[in-house]
Design an enzyme around this catalytic site. Structure first.
Site, PDB file in Angstrom:
ATOM      1  N   TRP A 157      38.297  44.033  41.582  1.00  0.00           N
ATOM      2  CA  TRP A 157      37.985  43.051  40.530  1.00  0.00           C
ATOM      3  C   TRP A 157      38.932  43.218  39.352  1.00  0.00           C
ATOM      4  O   TRP A 157      39.346  42.261  38.714  1.00  0.00           O
ATOM      5  CB  TRP A 157      36.533  43.226  40.071  1.00  0.00           C
ATOM      6  CG  TRP A 157      36.128  42.302  38.960  1.00  0.00           C
ATOM      7  CD1 TRP A 157      35.598  41.053  39.081  1.00  0.00           C
ATOM      8  CD2 TRP A 157      36.244  42.552  37.549  1.00  0.00           C
ATOM      9  NE1 TRP A 157      35.359  40.505  37.836  1.00  0.00           N
ATOM     10  CE2 TRP A 157      35.742  41.397  36.879  1.00  0.00           C
ATOM     11  CE3 TRP A 157      36.698  43.616  36.785  1.00  0.00           C
ATOM     12  CZ2 TRP A 157      35.692  41.300  35.485  1.00  0.00           C
ATOM     13  CZ3 TRP A 157      36.658  43.523  35.396  1.00  0.00           C
ATOM     14  CH2 TRP A 157      36.156  42.368  34.763  1.00  0.00           C
ATOM     15  N   HIS A 158      39.273  44.490  39.056  1.00  0.00           N
ATOM     16  CA  HIS A 158      40.128  44.764  37.900  1.00  0.00           C
ATOM     17  C   HIS A 158      41.555  44.286  38.112  1.00  0.00           C
ATOM     18  O   HIS A 158      42.233  43.948  37.136  1.00  0.00           O
ATOM     19  CB  HIS A 158      40.136  46.261  37.577  1.00  0.00           C
ATOM     20  CG  HIS A 158      38.901  46.714  36.868  1.00  0.00           C
ATOM     21  ND1 HIS A 158      37.775  47.143  37.536  1.00  0.00           N
ATOM     22  CD2 HIS A 158      38.600  46.784  35.555  1.00  0.00           C
ATOM     23  CE1 HIS A 158      36.845  47.467  36.655  1.00  0.00           C
ATOM     24  NE2 HIS A 158      37.313  47.256  35.445  1.00  0.00           N
ATOM     25  N   GLY A 159      42.005  44.278  39.327  1.00  0.00           N
ATOM     26  CA  GLY A 159      43.384  43.842  39.539  1.00  0.00           C
ATOM     27  C   GLY A 159      43.733  43.760  41.001  1.00  0.00           C
ATOM     28  O   GLY A 159      43.177  44.478  41.830  1.00  0.00           O
TER      29      GLY A 159
ATOM     30  N   PHE B 280      42.432  40.816  33.537  1.00  0.00           N
ATOM     31  CA  PHE B 280      41.530  40.780  34.678  1.00  0.00           C
ATOM     32  C   PHE B 280      40.814  39.424  34.749  1.00  0.00           C
ATOM     33  O   PHE B 280      40.000  39.222  35.599  1.00  0.00           O
ATOM     34  CB  PHE B 280      40.499  41.905  34.572  1.00  0.00           C
ATOM     35  CG  PHE B 280      41.136  43.247  34.312  1.00  0.00           C
ATOM     36  CD1 PHE B 280      40.545  44.158  33.463  1.00  0.00           C
ATOM     37  CD2 PHE B 280      42.339  43.592  34.895  1.00  0.00           C
ATOM     38  CE1 PHE B 280      41.133  45.392  33.209  1.00  0.00           C
ATOM     39  CE2 PHE B 280      42.940  44.824  34.645  1.00  0.00           C
ATOM     40  CZ  PHE B 280      42.315  45.712  33.796  1.00  0.00           C
TER      41      PHE B 280
END
Lengths: 498, 312
Positions: A324-326, A498
């Site tokens: 999700w973060h990257g 993000f």
């Protein structure tokens, strides 16, 4: 529109004043229009993506509620989840998956000719996608009534304080607030502005100044020895906390001024004594989202596997959280690292409790916090470094960094016996170059002290107990600090990417 | 009403505190020194960087060039407005401020060829955005709010970040040979022959484009001065060219001549003389006879002072 921008300093009072001046019946429309203006300050036509996502989930929510047929309800849910997620996958993950497929195809000598997309990621996509998904799932679970008013639902997704970087709200908390009448309240205004001011200070003064040193070292890690690498990693832990919690403070504060209560996103995370506890205090809106919508369903589905099922669910959940973060294997690794440690803590909880019972609470707490902070700092290297090789290089230099730093401090402390106290900072400052080391250290100390105060009594509770004159002096100090110690080069909110 | 007055007093305190901070604490060197100097009515303002006052340990006379010039020209009052790393971009703002003041001192501007190299031109700490803003702001009150305006992006500070700096291309002639990040400051600080050789290349052997932003500043300086009737003298600071030629042979001299010709062509185009001291001295005139530094020793500074005195 960035929070730390001149346009927001104009936007916020205008919108707040307009909100209270508008008749209650039209306030939702006013806020929605303002939120559109806020969003369109980035890439204007991307608002069409937002409207598309809103339309899909608004329609799906109503359809799910209007039918009792289990299959149909599930179909609408799946359609909504898939189409909303597809938007996220297309903009954020397409190139990542494409690159990996290309590698596999090349390895297998297949012909693979799909090109890469060169499109900018819509700001806040990850956040408002999750917020929309949360709504549809809660309607499906019958924990939330479908919102029939398109305008109110749109505002739920687009409410400007939390539109681009959260908190990721739940419909039960936020939706009903748009129908409530909020009268102007000076004490609430004060509370909101206090929060915003503190958020601006954390972002503009602490996070952005630490970012200068962190960027310098992480930009060329192989040029630095262990101590600067260790220092930059520690600074990054404070930078990311102040950056994101600062943003959240501004979001919560600006919502509070108008009478809206958003969920808390941070609860003194560096006070946690286990990584498990850390994730109940850090980015709470995301961690609770993945707990409720990924971890619980998975662990329920795998409950027959016993503890192994929970471990697998944890690893999958955190791999997802990392992704999700990257869109990068570095982030997946970051997530898996945390999943692994959480699983270890789960499996060893009984032994750890037994061992810690032999020690006074204060020792267990100190050790626990050091352990969590050390692990978090080391894991953040994979979050921040440009490549896996760089991240491994940095982490591998930590042991030498600790001994190098210890020798420097030891030398400086020894010299203090014959030299003024300022020699300590001069020595360290010379060692680390002309980067105002003592100032950066001071900023870290400010964070630590404020977090301790927040943990013990609540920072704003304390602020409102002190005599008025000191409170106003505090405001003056913060404002002047932001105005004169803030960084003038562009340092984006970390979580914007993000 | 009480709340209204509380807020009013609060904003007045912020406003006045910001003016005080920017004036007494954070006012940049250029603005403060220049305004004080103009008030005193000097005949000559000597701009420059560290080449004006750097000295060698072996010097018996450590006086800067400005002091030596004063001894040669006692009839003139000469103000030293030099500071390490100053460059044409900053001088442009300073000349603009002098032109606005209505005063007409004679200005001397040394041109350091190294200041055009990407290695120096794009160095974040050498951008002097704050000084330039203070000198070019429409009013002193706006200048007082430089920092908050910059923090909240109301003004485009256009600073160069370290990450951008490290990605700046480095050239040998017209050919890119890498980026700044490839040439580590810390490594180059050690004086091995290889590092010294690399430093000569980084500092001088780029091909100077006539459209370089600092050359635009040079043109603007001349235009402003001409419009205001201010007399300016330029000279190109001496370079340890013999040492450079030891490492790179004819290539070094030819590239340096080409670059200095580019500068002189602009001066001549604007009908100004070009005192080119780049190749005038041998290594014995420098603070270090070996290193690629324009810092001069006593003999070197006296030489420059004498040449400048002849111009005046």
């Amino acid at each position: 529109m960035l929070f730390n921008s001149f346009s927001f300093l104009i936007f916020f009072p205008v919108v707040t004043a307009g909100y209270f001046l508008a008749p209650h019946k039209y306030r939702w429309a006013f806020l929605l229009a303002a939120s559109c203006v806020f969003y369109m300050a980035f890439i204007p036509y991307y608002i069409l993506i937002l409207f598309t996502a809103i339309g899909i989930d608004y329609y799906a929510g109503i359809k799910i509620e209007d039918t009792e047929d289990v299959k149909k309800r599930k179909t609408y849910l799946i359609l909504s989840v898939v189409s909303t997620s597809l938007l996220l996958i297309l903009f954020k993950y397409f190139n990542f998956f494409n690159a990996n497929f290309k590698e596999i195809a090349s390895f297998l000598h297949w012909n693979y000719s799909i090109g890469f997309l060169s499109i900018a990621l819509p700001i806040g996509l990850s956040f408002h996608t999750f917020q929309s998904l949360s709504y549809v799932i809660e309607v499906y679970r019958r924990k939330q009534k479908a919102e029939r008013h398109l305008g109110i639902y749109s505002l739920y997704v687009m409410f400007y304080p939390q539109l681009v970087a959260g908190p990721i709200e739940r419909p039960q908390n936020l939706l009903h607030q748009f129908r409530e009448r909020h009268e102007f309240d000076y004490l609430r205004l004060r509370a909101g502005l206090q929060r915003m001011l503190w958020g601006f200070f954390k972002k503009a003064v602490i996070a952005d100044n630490l970012a200068m040193y962190v960027g310098l070292v992480f930009g060329n890690p192989h040029h630095y020895s262990g101590a600067p690498l260790l220092l930059a990693s520690v600074f990054f832990a404070f930078q990311i906390y102040c950056d994101f919690s600062g943003y959240s403070d501004i979001a919560l504060g600006s919502a509070k001024v108008m009478g809206f209560d958003l969920m808390e996103n941070f609860k003194v995370p560096y006070g946690a004594t286990t990584v498990t506890e850390f994730w109940r205090r850090w980015h709470i809106s995301l961690s609770s989202w993945i707990r409720d919508y990924i971890f619980f369903p998975l662990s329920m589905g795998w409950r027959k596997m016993g503890k192994l099922g929970i471990v697998c669910a944890t690893l999958v959940t955190f791999a997802f959280a990392g992704l999700w973060h990257g869109a990068s294997w570095l982030f997946v690794f970051f997530g898996l690292l945390h999943g692994f440690v959480l699983s270890l803590e789960l499996l060893t909880s009984r032994w750890r409790n037994k061992i810690s019972s032999f020690f006074p609470d204060i020792c267990s707490n100190i050790f626990g916090r050091l352990y969590v902070f050390s692990f978090w700092t080391a894991s953040l290297v994979f979050f921040r470094a440009g490549t896996f090789a760089d991240a491994l290089y940095i982490v591998s230099r930590f042991p030498s960094g600790i001994s190098e730093f210890g020798r420097t401090v030891g030398t400086a402390l020894f010299q203090m016996s014959v030299a003024p106290f300022r020699m300590l900072f001069s020595t360290l400052q010379l060692y680390y170059g002309n980067l105002r080391f003592s100032f950066l250290l001071g900023l870290v100390l400010v964070v630590i002290v404020s977090e301790i105060l927040e943990y013990k009594i609540g920072l704003f509770v304390l602020l409102n107990k002190i005599p008025k004159i000191f409170r106003w002096i505090w405001y003056v100090v913060l404002v002047l600090s932001i105005m004169n110690l803030g960084v003038t080069t562009e340092v984006l909110f970390i979580y914007f990417q993000f | 009403m009480k709340i209204f007055w509380s807020w009013t007093v609060f904003f007045i305190i912020i406003f006045l505190s910001q003016i005080a901070i920017s004036h007494f604490i954070t006012e940049p060197w250029g603005a403060r020194t220049l305004s004080e100097t103009l008030d005193k009515g000097y005949d000559v303002l000597y701009f420059g960087d560290s080449t004006v006052d750097a000295s060698a340990d072996t010097d018996t006379d450590k006086a800067p060039i400005t002091e030596m010039l004063r001894r040669l020209k006692p009839e003139l009052s000469i103000a030293d407005l030099s500071r390490s790393s100053n460059h044409l971009g900053l001088y442009e703002a300073m000349v603009g401020q002098i032109a606005k003041s209505g005063k007409k001192p004679v200005i001397i501007i040394p041109i350091n060829m190294r200041s055009f190299s990407p290695w120096y031109d794009k160095r974040p700490e050498f951008q002097f955005e704050k000084e330039i803003f203070y000198l070019t702001a429409p009013s002193p009150l706006i200048a007082c709010f430089y920092k908050p305006l910059a923090v909240f992006r109301a003004i485009n500070v256009n600073a160069v970040t370290f990450s951008e700096f490290y990605q700046t291309p480095v050239y040998r002639g017209k050919k890119q040979i890498g980026i700044v990040a490839d040439f580590n400051d810390t490594v180059l600080a050690t004086t091995t022959p290889e590092n010294i050789k690399t430093s000569f290349m980084l500092g001088y052997m780029f091909d100077l484009d006539a459209k370089h932003r600092k050359l635009d500043s040079l043109r603007n300086i001349i235009d402003q001065a001409d419009r205001s009737g201010i007399k300016i003298y330029f000279y190109i600071t001496p370079i340890n060219h013999e040492q450079g030629e030891k490492f790179y042979g004819k290539e070094f001299k030819e590239q340096m001549e080409k670059n200095t010709d580019t500068v002189c062509a602009i001066l001549k185009e604007k009908k100004h003389s070009c005192l080119n001291l780049a190749f005038s001295v041998d290594p014995s005139y420098f603070q270090s006879p070996v290193l690629p530094s324009e810092h001069l020793n006593e003999k070197g500074r006296m030489f420059v002072a004498e040449e400048v005195a002849k111009m005046l």
